[in-house]
Enzyme design. Structure first.
Site, PDB file in Angstrom:
ATOM      1  N   GLY A  38       0.346   1.258 -10.813  1.00  0.00           N
ATOM      2  CA  GLY A  38       0.160   0.565  -9.539  1.00  0.00           C
ATOM      3  C   GLY A  38      -0.295   1.530  -8.460  1.00  0.00           C
ATOM      4  O   GLY A  38       0.289   2.594  -8.274  1.00  0.00           O
ATOM      5  N   VAL A  67      -1.584  -3.387 -16.886  1.00  0.00           N
ATOM      6  CA  VAL A  67      -0.419  -2.851 -17.603  1.00  0.00           C
ATOM      7  C   VAL A  67       0.285  -3.995 -18.317  1.00  0.00           C
ATOM      8  O   VAL A  67       0.630  -5.006 -17.694  1.00  0.00           O
ATOM      9  CB  VAL A  67       0.559  -2.177 -16.613  1.00  0.00           C
ATOM     10  CG1 VAL A  67       1.828  -1.739 -17.329  1.00  0.00           C
ATOM     11  CG2 VAL A  67      -0.108  -1.005 -15.908  1.00  0.00           C
ATOM     12  N   GLU A 125       2.029 -14.282  11.477  1.00  0.00           N
ATOM     13  CA  GLU A 125       0.753 -13.623  11.772  1.00  0.00           C
ATOM     14  C   GLU A 125      -0.423 -14.492  11.339  1.00  0.00           C
ATOM     15  O   GLU A 125      -1.432 -14.590  12.039  1.00  0.00           O
ATOM     16  CB  GLU A 125       0.697 -12.249  11.089  1.00  0.00           C
ATOM     17  CG  GLU A 125       1.740 -11.301  11.654  1.00  0.00           C
ATOM     18  CD  GLU A 125       1.537  -9.841  11.248  1.00  0.00           C
ATOM     19  OE1 GLU A 125       1.958  -8.975  12.020  1.00  0.00           O
ATOM     20  OE2 GLU A 125       0.965  -9.579  10.181  1.00  0.00           O
ATOM     21  N   ASP A 130       8.184  -2.173  -3.579  1.00  0.00           N
ATOM     22  CA  ASP A 130       8.782  -3.510  -3.621  1.00  0.00           C
ATOM     23  C   ASP A 130       9.615  -3.742  -4.882  1.00  0.00           C
ATOM     24  O   ASP A 130      10.531  -4.565  -4.893  1.00  0.00           O
ATOM     25  CB  ASP A 130       7.676  -4.583  -3.602  1.00  0.00           C
ATOM     26  CG  ASP A 130       7.117  -4.811  -2.207  1.00  0.00           C
ATOM     27  OD1 ASP A 130       7.570  -4.130  -1.270  1.00  0.00           O
ATOM     28  OD2 ASP A 130       6.233  -5.687  -2.067  1.00  0.00           O
ATOM     29  N   GLY A 161      -0.634   0.683  -5.147  1.00  0.00           N
ATOM     30  CA  GLY A 161      -0.320   0.162  -3.813  1.00  0.00           C
ATOM     31  C   GLY A 161       0.272   1.295  -2.997  1.00  0.00           C
ATOM     32  O   GLY A 161       0.025   2.474  -3.266  1.00  0.00           O
ATOM     33  N   PHE A 162       1.082   0.939  -2.019  1.00  0.00           N
ATOM     34  CA  PHE A 162       1.639   1.983  -1.153  1.00  0.00           C
ATOM     35  C   PHE A 162       2.516   2.945  -1.949  1.00  0.00           C
ATOM     36  O   PHE A 162       2.417   4.158  -1.798  1.00  0.00           O
ATOM     37  CB  PHE A 162       2.435   1.346  -0.013  1.00  0.00           C
ATOM     38  CG  PHE A 162       1.551   0.717   1.021  1.00  0.00           C
ATOM     39  CD1 PHE A 162       0.911   1.495   1.964  1.00  0.00           C
ATOM     40  CD2 PHE A 162       1.327  -0.653   1.025  1.00  0.00           C
ATOM     41  CE1 PHE A 162       0.073   0.923   2.909  1.00  0.00           C
ATOM     42  CE2 PHE A 162       0.494  -1.242   1.960  1.00  0.00           C
ATOM     43  CZ  PHE A 162      -0.137  -0.445   2.916  1.00  0.00           C
ATOM     44  N   GLY A 163       3.394   2.401  -2.820  1.00  0.00           N
ATOM     45  CA  GLY A 163       4.313   3.256  -3.567  1.00  0.00           C
ATOM     46  C   GLY A 163       3.566   4.183  -4.520  1.00  0.00           C
ATOM     47  O   GLY A 163       3.760   5.397  -4.511  1.00  0.00           O
ATOM     48  N   ALA A 193       5.727  -1.872   3.658  1.00  0.00           N
ATOM     49  CA  ALA A 193       4.843  -0.763   3.312  1.00  0.00           C
ATOM     50  C   ALA A 193       5.555   0.588   3.449  1.00  0.00           C
ATOM     51  O   ALA A 193       5.402   1.472   2.596  1.00  0.00           O
ATOM     52  CB  ALA A 193       3.607  -0.804   4.207  1.00  0.00           C
ATOM     53  N   GLN A 194       6.352   0.754   4.520  1.00  0.00           N
ATOM     54  CA  GLN A 194       7.042   2.026   4.716  1.00  0.00           C
ATOM     55  C   GLN A 194       7.977   2.359   3.555  1.00  0.00           C
ATOM     56  O   GLN A 194       8.140   3.516   3.191  1.00  0.00           O
ATOM     57  CB  GLN A 194       7.839   1.990   6.027  1.00  0.00           C
ATOM     58  CG  GLN A 194       7.089   2.574   7.209  1.00  0.00           C
ATOM     59  CD  GLN A 194       6.615   4.006   6.970  1.00  0.00           C
ATOM     60  OE1 GLN A 194       7.309   4.839   6.396  1.00  0.00           O
ATOM     61  NE2 GLN A 194       5.405   4.297   7.382  1.00  0.00           N
TER      62      GLN A 194
HETATM   63  C1  FAD Z   1       0.009 -10.625   3.101  1.00  0.00           C
HETATM   64  C2  FAD Z   1       0.966  -9.465   3.224  1.00  0.00           C
HETATM   65  C3  FAD Z   1       1.213  -8.918   4.474  1.00  0.00           C
HETATM   66  C4  FAD Z   1       2.085  -7.864   4.618  1.00  0.00           C
HETATM   67  N1  FAD Z   1       2.300  -7.321   5.855  1.00  0.00           N
HETATM   68  C5  FAD Z   1       3.074  -6.235   5.985  1.00  0.00           C
HETATM   69  C6  FAD Z   1       3.227  -5.599   7.248  1.00  0.00           C
HETATM   70  O1  FAD Z   1       2.671  -6.045   8.251  1.00  0.00           O
HETATM   71  N2  FAD Z   1       4.004  -4.486   7.324  1.00  0.00           N
HETATM   72  C7  FAD Z   1       4.633  -3.983   6.210  1.00  0.00           C
HETATM   73  O2  FAD Z   1       5.309  -2.960   6.321  1.00  0.00           O
HETATM   74  N3  FAD Z   1       4.525  -4.563   5.012  1.00  0.00           N
HETATM   75  C8  FAD Z   1       3.757  -5.669   4.870  1.00  0.00           C
HETATM   76  N4  FAD Z   1       3.621  -6.259   3.639  1.00  0.00           N
HETATM   77  C9  FAD Z   1       4.422  -5.758   2.519  1.00  0.00           C
HETATM   78  C10 FAD Z   1       3.795  -4.526   1.904  1.00  0.00           C
HETATM   79  O3  FAD Z   1       2.434  -4.729   1.705  1.00  0.00           O
HETATM   80  C11 FAD Z   1       4.499  -4.226   0.588  1.00  0.00           C
HETATM   81  O4  FAD Z   1       5.851  -4.006   0.856  1.00  0.00           O
HETATM   82  C12 FAD Z   1       3.889  -3.017  -0.076  1.00  0.00           C
HETATM   83  O5  FAD Z   1       2.541  -3.264  -0.392  1.00  0.00           O
HETATM   84  C13 FAD Z   1       4.667  -2.648  -1.331  1.00  0.00           C
HETATM   85  O6  FAD Z   1       4.061  -1.559  -1.940  1.00  0.00           O
HETATM   86  P1  FAD Z   1       4.108  -1.429  -3.534  1.00  0.00           P
HETATM   87  O7  FAD Z   1       3.398  -0.174  -3.855  1.00  0.00           O
HETATM   88  O8  FAD Z   1       5.487  -1.623  -4.010  1.00  0.00           O
HETATM   89  O9  FAD Z   1       3.307  -2.683  -4.069  1.00  0.00           O
HETATM   90  P2  FAD Z   1       1.802  -3.124  -3.820  1.00  0.00           P
HETATM   91  O10 FAD Z   1       1.279  -2.541  -2.567  1.00  0.00           O
HETATM   92  O11 FAD Z   1       1.811  -4.602  -3.966  1.00  0.00           O
HETATM   93  O12 FAD Z   1       1.012  -2.467  -5.029  1.00  0.00           O
HETATM   94  C14 FAD Z   1       1.187  -2.874  -6.349  1.00  0.00           C
HETATM   95  C15 FAD Z   1      -0.047  -2.464  -7.114  1.00  0.00           C
HETATM   96  O13 FAD Z   1       0.190  -2.710  -8.481  1.00  0.00           O
HETATM   97  C16 FAD Z   1      -0.961  -3.306  -9.050  1.00  0.00           C
HETATM   98  N5  FAD Z   1      -0.501  -4.095 -10.192  1.00  0.00           N
HETATM   99  C17 FAD Z   1       0.446  -5.048 -10.202  1.00  0.00           C
HETATM  100  N6  FAD Z   1       0.658  -5.494 -11.446  1.00  0.00           N
HETATM  101  C18 FAD Z   1      -0.186  -4.808 -12.239  1.00  0.00           C
HETATM  102  C19 FAD Z   1      -0.426  -4.791 -13.643  1.00  0.00           C
HETATM  103  N7  FAD Z   1       0.244  -5.569 -14.488  1.00  0.00           N
HETATM  104  N8  FAD Z   1      -1.368  -3.945 -14.124  1.00  0.00           N
HETATM  105  C20 FAD Z   1      -2.065  -3.128 -13.294  1.00  0.00           C
HETATM  106  N9  FAD Z   1      -1.861  -3.090 -11.970  1.00  0.00           N
HETATM  107  C21 FAD Z   1      -0.931  -3.915 -11.453  1.00  0.00           C
HETATM  108  C22 FAD Z   1      -1.568  -4.135  -7.935  1.00  0.00           C
HETATM  109  O14 FAD Z   1      -2.959  -4.335  -8.144  1.00  0.00           O
HETATM  110  C23 FAD Z   1      -1.278  -3.265  -6.722  1.00  0.00           C
HETATM  111  O15 FAD Z   1      -2.345  -2.386  -6.446  1.00  0.00           O
HETATM  112  C24 FAD Z   1       2.741  -7.333   3.480  1.00  0.00           C
HETATM  113  C25 FAD Z   1       2.480  -7.871   2.215  1.00  0.00           C
HETATM  114  C26 FAD Z   1       1.599  -8.925   2.083  1.00  0.00           C
HETATM  115  C27 FAD Z   1       1.317  -9.484   0.720  1.00  0.00           C
END
Ligand code: FAD
Length: 461
Positions: free
Chosen positions: A39, A107, A198, A328, A41-43, A343-344
């Site tokens: 993944g 994955v 929002e 998350d 994303g932010f993490g 995100a943080q």
């Molecule tokens: C519409 C929306 C608005 C938001 N607004 C805010 C905000 O204003 N402020 C804030 O702090 N937070 C906000 N958030 C929450 C924040 O985006 C999440 O908490 C953050 O993105 C979590 O990071 P993560 O790395 O855990 O997951 P994610 O950022 O969701 O990243 C997960 C990654 O895993 C990948 N993935 C998932 N499953 C698979 C798989 N099976 N195979 C390959 N790749 C995979 C995805 O493509 C993605 O790139 C918002 C979320 C959304 C959806």
């Protein structure tokens, strides 16, 4: 030339290293531990960035070849920003990091006993693993939601929603039946959290701004937007004064805010509330909750009520000290309720997991993670936002300025920052939002307004 991480790939997908997949197949290369990050994303991104500083090879796996800045995704859904303005190519992020290898793929699962991740027909071996697969919408088993409601959890879904909303106005403009026209023009947003609030504000600005000019023959007094929230306040977790401000501000913009109004069912043409109220609506947008993105039992990991993986304070899984879970997907409790899915949290847990792996490699013990709450910001519309920072509550223009600055600052890539800033400045000065193209033009081509998200299904997370 063979890429170093090819040594860790194997065709077959049974998780067993093949002869060609043996670590150090290239004996001239000194063995460096491999960290696989699931993944981007932010993490995952912050874990990879932290690890890139150390003596490791990193394989960053994602189903997309870009990182999405989710906090602005709702603006893609509301046609305020173009998708590419909030996404950044992963390979570009790591141009200068030769030890980071991006792998595009879905994955499937992980075999913790052989330390291999299954991606399509390949098994990718790891010495350390960071699981950062994020979250997915939680529909709480409410009938019809999964089939008929739009969600905002990927860039594709943002584009599908934008296309659908623009199509609703195109259809309404040439609809002769007043009841059907009203359905095209009724938008129901479920969930009064940050995304729902929002999105409601942004959509109303799009409608009252650009769309009112685009469709001069339409009677805009027929447009209805409902924001349904099951609890008795918006923006749970924010100080009461800020929830009340958000509610009042949305009301002034024309959004009907319904508190203590849980949705219990959706059909193709209407939403049903617990008190029996029926809302005829061609568009239902679900923003009412998320849950961890993997099936805990399937992966053999213990999960909590929100389907998040239970981790030790160091972010390691209890049974596998070489496996970390961040963002998350990590269920972390510190001094009270579970930490928020924001995100943080992703950034801070990703960075902490990266540091802990480097500590393990240096023969040191991993350190417990401590979350630093940097505050919460939510925008409602032009000059109107709420901010809860360092125990202080801000609202209105000052909070809006802070919101703009924080989001521009945190976007990845100078080009994206510049494009978003130009778009926002244009919208601010001329009340004109986005270019409003319906692409592809086949989306929602029915003659009846149904909350049809079939085209979004391809990317359901
Ligand atoms: C519409 C929306 C608005 C938001 N607004 C805010 C905000 O204003 N402020 C804030 O702090 N937070 C906000 N958030 C929450 C924040 O985006 C999440 O908490 C953050 O993105 C979590 O990071 P993560 O790395 O855990 O997951 P994610 O950022 O969701 O990243 C997960 C990654 O895993 C990948 N993935 C998932 N499953 C698979 C798989 N099976 N195979 C390959 N790749 C995979 C995805 O493509 C993605 O790139 C918002 C979320 C959304 C959806």
């Amino acid at each position: 030339m063979q890429s170093p991480y090819e040594n860790y790939l194997k065709v077959g997908g049974d998780g067993q290293p093949s002869r060609s997949g043996q670590k150090n197949a290239d004996s001239s290369r000194p063995h460096r531990p491999t960290v696989v990050v699931l993944g981007a994303g932010f993490g995952g991104l912050w874990a990879a960035r932290t690890l890139a500083e150390g003596p490791v090879d990193i394989i960053l796996i994602d189903r997309h070849n870009y990182h999405t800045f989710f906090p602005l995704l709702y603006q893609v859904g509301a046609a305020e920003l173009e998708p590419e303005e909030i996404a950044h190519p992963l390979r570009k992020i790591f141009w200068r990091r030769s030890n980071v290898h991006v792998h595009l793929g879905e994955v499937q699962d992980v075999d913790f006993s052989t330390k291999a991740v299954r991606v399509a027909d390949q098994a990718i071996r790891y010495d350390y693993l960071v699981i950062a697969l994020g979250s997915q919408p939680n529909f709480y088993g409410i009938p019809g939601v999964e089939d008929y409601a739009f969600t905002l959890k990927s860039l594709e879904q943002g584009v599908v929603l934008r296309n659908h909303i623009l199509t609703c106005f195109e259809r309404a403009a040439c609809e002769v039946d007043p009841e059907i026209r009203r359905r095209w023009l009724t938008f129901t947003i479920v969930g009064g959290g940050p995304t729902g609030v929002e999105f409601a504000g942004a959509l109303m600005e799009l409608i009252r701004g650009s769309l009112a000019k685009d469709f001069p023959t339409l009677d805009f007094s027929q447009v209805r937007m409902l924001l349904l929230e099951a609890s008795d306040h918006l923006l749970d977790g924010m100080p009461q004064v800020l929830s009340a401000y958000a509610q009042a501000r949305l009301g002034k913009m024309g959004v009907e805010v319904h508190l203590q109004a849980p949705l219990v069912k959706i059909t193709p043409h209407e939403g049903l509330l617990k008190d029996g109220t029926r809302v005829a609506s061609g568009t239902v947008i679900w923003t009412a909750g998320v849950r961890g993105n993997i099936t805990g039992e399937q992966w053999g990991l213990a999960t909590n009520r929100r389907n998040q993986v239970e981790v030790l304070p160091t972010l390691q899984t209890p049974d596998h000290p070489e496996v970390y879970v961040v963002g998350d997907l990590a269920g972390i409790q510190q001094d009270g309720p579970p930490l928020p899915m924001v995100a943080q949290m992703g950034i801070q847990t990703g960075t902490a997991a990266g540091h802990n792996i480097l500590r393990q490699l240096a023969g040191q013990s991993p350190l417990p993670f401590r979350y630093h709450d940097k505050g919460t910001l939510d925008v409602i519309g032009r000059n109107a936002a709420v901010a809860s920072i360092w125990g202080r509550a801000f609202r209105g223009f000052l909070a809006w300025l802070i919101w703009v600055w924080v989001h521009i600052y945190n976007l990845i890539g100078f080009r994206n920052r510049l494009l978003v800033l130009i778009n926002w400045a244009w919208a601010y000065l001329f009340s004109e939002y986005g270019v409003r193209l319906i692409l592809p033009s086949t989306v929602s081509s029915g003659t009846e307004p149904t909350a049809n998200k079939r085209s979004a299904k391809a990317d359901d997370v």
